[in-house]
Write an enzyme that holds these catalytic residues in place. Structure first.
Site, short mmCIF file in Angstrom:
data_model
loop_
_atom_site.label_atom_id
_atom_site.label_comp_id
_atom_site.label_asym_id
_atom_site.label_seq_id
_atom_site.Cartn_x
_atom_site.Cartn_y
_atom_site.Cartn_z
N ASP A 204 -1.07 -7.01 -2.04
CA ASP A 204 -0.36 -5.99 -2.25
C ASP A 204 -0.13 -5.49 -3.45
O ASP A 204 -0.20 -6.49 -4.52
CB ASP A 204 0.45 -5.63 -1.09
CG ASP A 204 1.98 -6.35 -1.74
OD1 ASP A 204 2.02 -6.85 -2.55
OD2 ASP A 204 2.67 -6.07 -0.85
N ASP A 206 3.49 -3.80 -5.30
CA ASP A 206 4.75 -3.44 -5.26
C ASP A 206 5.15 -2.67 -6.18
O ASP A 206 5.12 -2.81 -7.42
CB ASP A 206 5.71 -4.96 -4.99
CG ASP A 206 5.17 -5.71 -4.14
OD1 ASP A 206 5.13 -5.73 -2.93
OD2 ASP A 206 4.27 -6.72 -4.17
N ASP A 305 3.50 -1.16 -1.31
CA ASP A 305 4.81 -1.21 -1.03
C ASP A 305 5.67 -0.18 -1.96
O ASP A 305 5.72 -0.69 -3.20
CB ASP A 305 5.67 -2.55 -0.82
CG ASP A 305 5.17 -3.37 0.37
OD1 ASP A 305 4.61 -2.83 1.10
OD2 ASP A 305 5.14 -4.76 0.18
#
Ligand code: GTP
Ligand code: MN
Ligand code: MN
Length: 381
Positions: A204, A206, A305
């Protein structure tokens, strides 16, 4: 005179936060094996075993050369009986039976597939497996009601399980910076997680967001999310508001490890340059050639995120969200066991002095903890 072959004996400090772990690793065969056992333990809800394997792998990651014989490992920390057995098998036979049979086991494969769905953790996956669900097909047919996260996770399964490149992370960073600058000029966006540690790919992307004037960051996340939604950049998002002040913590109460920042777990719709080129290629392609939607659509789904932190807690949040997970865990263990302090992503509390210690940089926090400063690129434990 007989020349004894020289055996390098390694020496390593016991806490990962005392060590410099770069992405260079001379023992990938061994660390991959131990990491797989760690992952299997975590997926089986055996966190203790998981940490033990992670710690063992982390020790091997800092060794300056490839391990040739068991005798070189004498005196190294964190290598338990089980990890040593695995290492020995690999050194002697080229592979570990336990690792190979785990890789092939139906349970491990099913846990991997099911927890590959965003929103599905080890517990949910275990429950489904007990009901005989081992793959996505069986899950779809089971008629289980999935929550919103899991529905999005299933819908974008292939994209989310394809790793994010550094280039893609940079494009996402530009999108996030634009969103943040539009809704709160002067706010700062920092890339955290694996990419801050110098990784070239990740699961992902962040980000940590703050504003140098304390208080200006309040209510920022919903505005950022609205802006991103208006641009059609979001496929899914779930925002959790800041609950630090309402929690039982606060002055005099040591902070827990759970952090309470305003955060947004999301799935971005990323239009990439390469994908757009691919689409143009496809339109030129002769008719009749079948291509799936997946390959022709001009975007891909990427997990992102976002975390918002007040400026006064920024250094703690930055340290806490840069990772690696093991490095963070070791920092907290060091703080607790060696310094009688309690470290979280919000604060550092000194149990002896009964007060919070201020920090305006990561360097300050390492100094409070009596540790040499370790830069992000050397936190890859
Ligand atoms: P990849 O994303 O797999 O490339 O690695 P990563 O190191 O970026 O992992 P991840 O995105 O899962 O986490 C990044 C950092 O955020 C790690 O240091 C985690 O410890 C931290 N983190 C993730 N979730 C939480 C959370 O709920 N609370 C806190 N305090 N930290 C978290
Ligand atoms: Mn990450
Ligand atoms: Mn993350």
């Amino acid at each position: 005179l007989v020349n004894k072959p020289e055996v390098v004996v390694f020496s390593v400090p016991s806490y990962a936060c005392q060590r410099r772990t770069t992405l260079e690793n001379q023992n990938t065969t061994l660390t991959d094996a131990l990491s797989l056992l760690a992952e299997n333990a975590e997926l089986s809800n055996e966190d203790g075993r998981g940490v033990a394997f992670r710690r063992a792998a982390a020790v091997l990651k800092v060794l300056p050369s490839a391990v040739q014989s068991m005798s070189q490992l004498t005196g190294l920390p964190c290598l338990g009986e089980h990890s040593l057995r695995v290492i020995k098998d690999i050194l002697e036979n080229g592979a570990s039976n336990e690792v190979e049979s785990t890789k092939k086991s139906e349970k491990y494969k099913a846990l991997k597939v099911l927890t590959g769905i965003f929103g599905v953790g080890a517990k949910t996956a275990a429950r489904w497996i007990r009901e005989g669900i081992h793959n996505l097909c069986q899950l779809r047919e089971s008629g289980h009601t999935l929550n919103r996260a899991q529905q999005a996770g299933l819908e974008h399964y292939d994209d989310i399980n394809q790793s994010v490149t550094k280039t893609e992370a940079e494009v996402i960073q530009e999108m996030v910076e634009k969103a943040v600058a539009s809704v709160l000029p002067g706010a700062q966006v920092v890339l955290t997680g694996g990419f801050r540690r110098g990784k070239m790919s990740g699961h992902d992307v962040d980000f940590l967001i703050t504003h140098p004037e304390e208080g200006r960051e309040v209510g920022l996340m919903p505005k950022v999310v609205s802006w991103l939604e208006a641009q059609d950049f979001l496929l899914y998002q779930k925002t959790t508001r800041n609950s630090y002040l309402e929690s039982k913590e606060g002055p005099g109460r040591p902070p827990s490890n759970m952090d309470r920042f305003e955060r947004c777990l999301s799935i971005f719709k990323l239009h990439s340059v390469e994908n757009q080129a691919a689409v143009q290629d496809v339109t030129k392609r002769v008719e009749g050639e079948q291509r799936s939607d997946e390959q022709t659509r001009p975007w891909r789904a990427v997990r992102v995120d976002l975390v918002v932190s007040p400026f006064s807690q920024f250094a703690f949040a930055l340290l806490g969200w840069t990772g690696s997970k093991l490095f963070e865990r070791e920092l907290r263990r060091w703080a607790g066991y060696e310094k009688a302090m309690c470290l979280s992503s919000h604060a550092l509390y000194d149990n002896k002095q009964r007060k919070y210690l201020r920090a305006s940089s990561e360097e300050d926090i390492f100094a409070h903890l009596g540790l040499e400063y370790i830069p992000p690129s050397e936190r890859n434990a």
